[in-house]
Design a protein around this motif. Structure first.
Motif, PDB file in Angstrom:
ATOM      1  N   SER A 432       7.608   2.841  -0.099  1.00  0.00           N
ATOM      2  CA  SER A 432       6.407   2.298   0.550  1.00  0.00           C
ATOM      3  C   SER A 432       5.283   3.338   0.518  1.00  0.00           C
ATOM      4  O   SER A 432       5.522   4.533   0.737  1.00  0.00           O
ATOM      5  N   ASN A 433       4.078   2.870   0.240  1.00  0.00           N
ATOM      6  CA  ASN A 433       2.937   3.776   0.218  1.00  0.00           C
ATOM      7  C   ASN A 433       1.664   2.992   0.538  1.00  0.00           C
ATOM      8  O   ASN A 433       1.722   1.841   0.988  1.00  0.00           O
ATOM      9  N   SER A 434       0.517   3.613   0.270  1.00  0.00           N
ATOM     10  CA  SER A 434      -0.750   2.944   0.583  1.00  0.00           C
ATOM     11  C   SER A 434      -1.008   1.743  -0.317  1.00  0.00           C
ATOM     12  O   SER A 434      -1.803   0.871   0.016  1.00  0.00           O
ATOM     13  N   GLN A 435      -0.344   1.677  -1.468  1.00  0.00           N
ATOM     14  CA  GLN A 435      -0.547   0.580  -2.408  1.00  0.00           C
ATOM     15  C   GLN A 435       0.377  -0.615  -2.145  1.00  0.00           C
ATOM     16  O   GLN A 435       0.055  -1.756  -2.465  1.00  0.00           O
ATOM     17  N   GLU A 437       3.716  -2.130   0.593  1.00  0.00           N
ATOM     18  CA  GLU A 437       4.639  -2.015   1.723  1.00  0.00           C
ATOM     19  C   GLU A 437       5.948  -2.721   1.350  1.00  0.00           C
ATOM     20  O   GLU A 437       5.945  -3.880   0.989  1.00  0.00           O
ATOM     21  N   THR A 474       1.378  -6.078  -3.283  1.00  0.00           N
ATOM     22  CA  THR A 474       1.021  -5.227  -2.136  1.00  0.00           C
ATOM     23  C   THR A 474       2.068  -5.313  -1.037  1.00  0.00           C
ATOM     24  O   THR A 474       2.038  -4.541  -0.085  1.00  0.00           O
TER      25      THR A 474
END
Length: 552
Positions: A432-435, A437, A474
């Motif tokens: 999971s990251n900013s780009q 979930e 996303t």
């Protein structure tokens, strides 16, 4: 009758189950419908139940335990000469109640198990043997209530078991009971309490080197390591290494014993085979000529018959054989491709696991040891430490970290040590990251056969990798749930979707490999994907799990 029973019981104690069962069933049949020898009937039925239990035939074991129980309940206690005292017979009856309860517990009939366990609980006795039986009963009751998430009731019975073991001054059994008590605290997420109880159990048997104590220590070290891991205590790995060292030592001892038994049996079988071979050679010499002539006549007759038959049906058989062969070739091609593919995947998984374990257990340990030696060397300098030692320790630390990362990349250490549930949750957190979930959900997930866990983890990992590389999503969801001895996996994303047929033909996302893997695991696999509307994947796999241990 008493003498026959004693002989059968001795055979059972010496683990000669086949002979003891044969004689016991014969004796029971002789006296079953008589009004005499009631106590012998009670004891022999109990022994038959024990033999079936040892061979894991729990249905038949329960049948004879119930016969024995009914015999006792129907005013059996009439003193007959030649047998043990009434006290010993009563103790055997209490033991029978424990076996009845444990048999029902193995067969997942917990209500009946509790019924017989409660009978033992209501017995009023200061006899140490009966108190020991009560301790086992309380441990089993605690296990039932723990499985049903009735933690307070489970804790009550676990404490009762601990108290009896403590009074009997049996440190090994007390440690085992404390381990059960700690497991309840662990289930309630009372990690500090669980840590304290596990440590107390270990202190009881720390210096005991008997095989049973060593076996319990291995389990206690592992459970304490897991508790410390949950508390984020760095000492978790120290205790886990202790557990692994004990397990490896126990495995080596068991292998040596098996080899010695096999060699002894081989020597006995070799002598038997030599005698049998000699007799067979003598018989073969007497009948060889006659059998050879008969064989020649039969073969000659079969050849003539087959020749005539083949002449009449040659064309028809040729066509049928050609079709059958073509069909078989196609089937074999398909099966061979699947088997080759799965063999390749199994080989890769096995190699990755072996390399990861070697890096973590051997190379990483050696680097840690080297770092400790350098640290010890640094402490011997009164002034500043030479720059070469500082650089060497920095390089070793960096190499150790890279080996840990590589080991985790090959096969997740969380998967191997703590199971599928934690590996999946870690996967979601890791990617999971900013780009994007990645949400994970696991329900009723237990520890299963290690190869099964690795295969399932790799299947999920492949789909997550595909989402990260190709979906432009996303949000993604990974759900895993155990239900009715099956593992249901649901993976979905809100990405761009894809043309399933086109992808399968290209073989670009590894879907063919995954589908072949699931087919070999006897599971089902379904993909629903629409362009620009995301993808949904459903997988159902039959579980391969460990057998649950029951205290007896």
């Amino acid at each position: 009758m008493v003498k026959k029973y004693e002989e059968i019981n001795e055979l059972y104690k010496s683990k000669n189950y086949t002979k003891s069962l044969e004689n016991a069933l014969k004796l029971f049949e002789e006296i079953e419908n008589t009004n005499e020898n009631k106590r012998v009937k009670f004891l022999i039925a109990s022994v038959i139940g024990n033999i079936f239990k040892e061979t894991n035939n729990h249905d038949k074991s329960l049948k004879f335990y119930l016969k024995s129980y009914n015999l006792y309940e129907n005013n059996l206690i009439n003193v007959e000469s030649g047998l043990n005292s009434i006290n010993d017979l009563y103790i055997e009856y209490v033991n029978l109640l424990l076996r009845l309860g444990s048999s029902y517990q193995v067969l997942k009939n917990n209500d009946s198990a509790i019924y017989y366990y409660n009978k033992i609980e209501n017995i009023q006795s200061l006899n140490n043997r009966i108190e020991s039986i009560k301790a086992l009963t309380y441990s089993n009751l605690s296990g039932i209530y723990l499985r049903d998430s009735l933690y307070e009731r489970a804790k009550i019975y676990a404490l009762k078991a601990v108290e009896i073991r403590k009074l009997n001054k049996n440190k090994i059994s007390e440690a085992a009971s404390l381990s059960n008590l700690a497991s309840i605290s662990l289930k309630q997420n009372k990690f500090e309490e669980a840590k304290e109880i596990y440590s107390k159990a270990l202190n009881l048997i720390e210096n005991d080197t008997t095989s049973l104590a060593v076996k319990y220590k291995e389990s206690l070290y592992y459970n304490l390591a897991w508790t410390l891991f949950l508390l984020k205590d760095y000492m978790a790995y120290d205790f886990q290494e202790k557990s692994y060292l004990i397990k490896d030592n126990l495995r080596d001892q068991e292998m040596r014993r098996i080899v010695e038994d096999v060699y002894a049996n081989y020597q006995v079988e070799l002598v038997k085979n030599q005698v049998a071979l000699k007799k067979a050679e003598e018989r073969k010499t007497n009948y060889y000529l006659g059998a050879l002539m008969l064989l020649i006549l039969v073969v000659f007759g079969v050849i003539i018959y087959n020749y005539k038959l083949r002449q009449k049906n040659l064309k028809l058989n040729f066509e049928q054989n050609e079709l059958a062969q073509q069909s078989q070739i196609e089937r074999l091609k398909s099966e061979t491709q699947i088997r080759i593919l799965n063999a390749t995947l199994d080989g890769k998984e096995s190699e990755r696991k072996e390399i990861a374990e070697t890096l973590h257990d051997s190379v990483s340990t050696l680097l840690s040891s080297a770092s400790l030696h350098l640290q010890a060397s640094k402490n011997k300098f009164n002034g500043s430490t030479p720059l070469e030692i500082e650089k060497s320790q920095t390089i070793i630390t960096e190499a150790s970290q890279k080996i840990r990362d590589l080991s985790h990349t090959l096969v997740s250490s969380v998967l191997l040590k703590f199971g599928l549930k934690y590996s999946i949750n870690e996967m979601g957190q890791k990617y999971s990251n900013s780009q994007i979930e990645i949400e994970t959900s696991t329900k009723n997930i237990n520890r299963y056969h290690q190869n099964f866990e690795i295969k399932v983890n790799n299947i999920i990992q492949e789909f997550v990798n595909n989402i990260l590389k190709h979906s432009k999503a996303t949000y993604a969801l990974v759900q895993v749930e155990e239900k009715n001895k099956q593992l249901f996996i649901h993976i979905e994303d809100n990405g761009c979707g894809f043309d399933k047929d086109g992808v399968v033909k290209k073989d670009g996302l590894g879907i063919n490999q995954i589908e072949a893997r699931i087919q070999m695991m006897k599971g089902t696999f379904q993909i629903d994907s629409i362009k620009n509307q995301g993808t949904k994947i459903r997988i159902c796999l039959p579980i391969i799990e460990k057998e649950e241990a029951i205290l007896l």
